[in-house]
Design a protein around this motif. Sequence first.
Motif, PDB file in Angstrom:
ATOM      1  N   HIS A 187      25.893  -8.715  -8.354  1.00 33.80           N
ATOM      2  CA  HIS A 187      25.579  -9.469  -7.139  1.00 33.80           C
ATOM      3  C   HIS A 187      26.561  -9.193  -6.001  1.00 33.80           C
ATOM      4  CE1 HIS A 187      28.506 -11.906  -9.288  1.00 33.80           C
ATOM      5  NE2 HIS A 187      28.863 -12.374  -8.112  1.00 33.80           N
ATOM      6  N   LYS A 245      25.373  -3.912  -4.249  1.00 34.67           N
ATOM      7  CA  LYS A 245      24.164  -3.914  -3.421  1.00 34.67           C
ATOM      8  C   LYS A 245      24.154  -2.719  -2.471  1.00 34.67           C
ATOM      9  CE  LYS A 245      23.415  -8.873  -3.666  1.00 34.67           C
ATOM     10  NZ  LYS A 245      23.368 -10.126  -2.920  1.00 34.67           N
ATOM     11  N   ALA A 272      22.680   0.156  -4.127  1.00 35.56           N
ATOM     12  CA  ALA A 272      21.255   0.028  -4.436  1.00 35.56           C
ATOM     13  C   ALA A 272      20.349   0.297  -3.234  1.00 35.56           C
ATOM     14  CB  ALA A 272      20.970  -1.365  -4.991  1.00 35.56           C
ATOM     15  N   ILE A 273      20.894   0.226  -2.007  1.00 38.20           N
ATOM     16  CA  ILE A 273      20.050   0.437  -0.828  1.00 38.20           C
ATOM     17  C   ILE A 273      19.925   1.930  -0.523  1.00 38.20           C
ATOM     18  CG2 ILE A 273      20.545  -1.843   0.130  1.00 38.20           C
ATOM     19  CD1 ILE A 273      22.540  -0.572   2.044  1.00 38.20           C
ATOM     20  N   ALA A 328      18.462  -6.878   2.581  1.00 38.10           N
ATOM     21  CA  ALA A 328      18.736  -6.146   1.342  1.00 38.10           C
ATOM     22  C   ALA A 328      20.102  -6.507   0.761  1.00 38.10           C
ATOM     23  CB  ALA A 328      18.663  -4.639   1.598  1.00 38.10           C
ATOM     24  N   LEU A 329      21.079  -6.766   1.629  1.00 39.82           N
ATOM     25  CA  LEU A 329      22.432  -7.061   1.154  1.00 39.82           C
ATOM     26  C   LEU A 329      22.675  -8.537   0.873  1.00 39.82           C
ATOM     27  CD1 LEU A 329      24.511  -4.725   3.493  1.00 39.82           C
ATOM     28  CD2 LEU A 329      23.905  -4.364   1.095  1.00 39.82           C
TER      29      LEU A 329
END
Length: 116
Positions: free
Chosen positions: A22, A27, A30-31, A88-89
């Motif tokens: 998390h 993150k 992951a984008i 997204a973040l």
Amino acid sequence: MPIGDRDRNRLAALIAIVKPAHSIAAKLEAITDEQRNSYAGWEARHERWIEWCKAQHDDEIEDDDARPYAYSLQRYPPPTLRREVETALFGQAPKILKTDTEADAARKWMDYSQCL
């Protein structure tokens, strides 16, 4: 020497400790590359804005660390992060309705901030 399952599990556990799923760091991985580049550009602009705010000589605002906040309210807002990258973040920001009480709004923001 081959790497066994035990070593893989240990490495995965260490990575999870250093970079929880998390976390912003996880993150960011992951984008998309385009979103990551957009975030990097925003981060650089935001840092320049903060330094600019702190460099201003405003007699009304004595504390240098308070200037960015004061300027964002009064005169010069900070650069904005693209909505799709922000979502997204940080996830979808809570919607505060006109019919919400102050307590409802505070609860929504507290719930949202607990998830960050």
